[in-house]
Enzyme design. Sequence first.
Site, mmCIF file in Angstrom:
data_model
loop_
_atom_site.group_PDB
_atom_site.id
_atom_site.type_symbol
_atom_site.label_atom_id
_atom_site.label_comp_id
_atom_site.label_asym_id
_atom_site.label_seq_id
_atom_site.Cartn_x
_atom_site.Cartn_y
_atom_site.Cartn_z
ATOM 1 N N LYS A 186 0.834 -1.226 0.000
ATOM 2 C CA LYS A 186 0.000 0.000 0.000
ATOM 3 C C LYS A 186 0.850 1.250 0.000
ATOM 4 C CE LYS A 186 1.107 1.110 4.399
ATOM 5 N NZ LYS A 186 1.881 2.269 4.799
ATOM 6 N N ASP B 237 -1.393 -2.258 10.046
ATOM 7 C CA ASP B 237 -1.674 -2.215 8.604
ATOM 8 C C ASP B 237 -2.228 -3.528 8.050
ATOM 9 O OD1 ASP B 237 -0.760 0.367 8.423
ATOM 10 O OD2 ASP B 237 1.267 -0.201 7.823
#
Length: 317
Positions: free
Chosen positions: A20, A150
Amino acid sequence: MTARLSAAPPPSVRVRAPGKVNLALRVGPVGSDGYHPLATIFQAVSLFEEVTATQSAPGSGISLTVSGPQADAVPTDETNLAWRAAALLAERTGLPADVGLHITKGVPVAGGMAGGSADAAAALLACDTLWDAGLPRQELVELAAELGADVPFSLLGHTAVGTGRGDLLTPAMTRGEFHWCFGTQREGLSTPSVFRRFDELAGPSTPHVAPAADDTELMHALRAGDAVALGKALHNDLTAPALDLRPELAAVLEVATESGALGVVVSGSGPTVAALGRSRQHALALGAAWTAADVVDAVWCATGPAPGTQLVTSVSR
Ligand code: C5P
């Protein structure tokens, strides 16, 4: 006949999970749990970790191997997040933790792109499938949040707003594809040390974190598929501490800006820098400019948003 049966491959499951970039990352003052409250917008990009989980003999425990770029920089013991994900799933389901894990790296290591978190997300889904545990998605998300801030986003993928530690997610609407180029450094930055430097630089009176007006513009840009507006709205509060720890990153930001990037931002806690291009070709040209200026060790071009953690193949006996 017997020989043939024993030659059959053991059951295995292959899963892939994306890395990401944080399009916006706003950081509040550290809490008593040692974590900083975040207001962030994640976008998953088309750099994927692949985890293959293969059934191993009863009582053999967990084993782990790693291949791909920078594989030698990745631990293969119980400190690896994929290993911890398999162990956590076994503990919570009461199933024996017997599995051989193999990670094929596709996301830069220690670069602020959540490659380790992607491994954890992929290992959770792979072991859940291999062991036929059938955990509801919400329970996988809860285990993911225990493994790292995350990890839930890597399960979800696409584009999402993250609050709390970054693990409370709301999907965001987007249109079209955005073209990224990532410039990476051989030597990573440790996320805790970047957050610590953030605290030192911010001093004791940081205001409470809240999304800023710019993030509304960013959300509009995503919905409209407007890469120019998105480029202008990129923001990361961890840029200052990352630059403080690694002053050479200033040149990486500068070269991309001078080469006409629509926007440039440190990815997560760095040291990876993300540059947004007008097109795939332009993203490649930004990478070429970095290489020519000799300010990065490698370039990785990718598009976003990318899907979250997905089953690729499942081989049963
Ligand atoms: O959750 P994760 O293992 O990814 O976080 C690594 C470290 O980064 C934490 O131990 C903490 O020091 C820091 N961190 C933080 N605030 C967050 C996320 C991570 O301070 N929201």
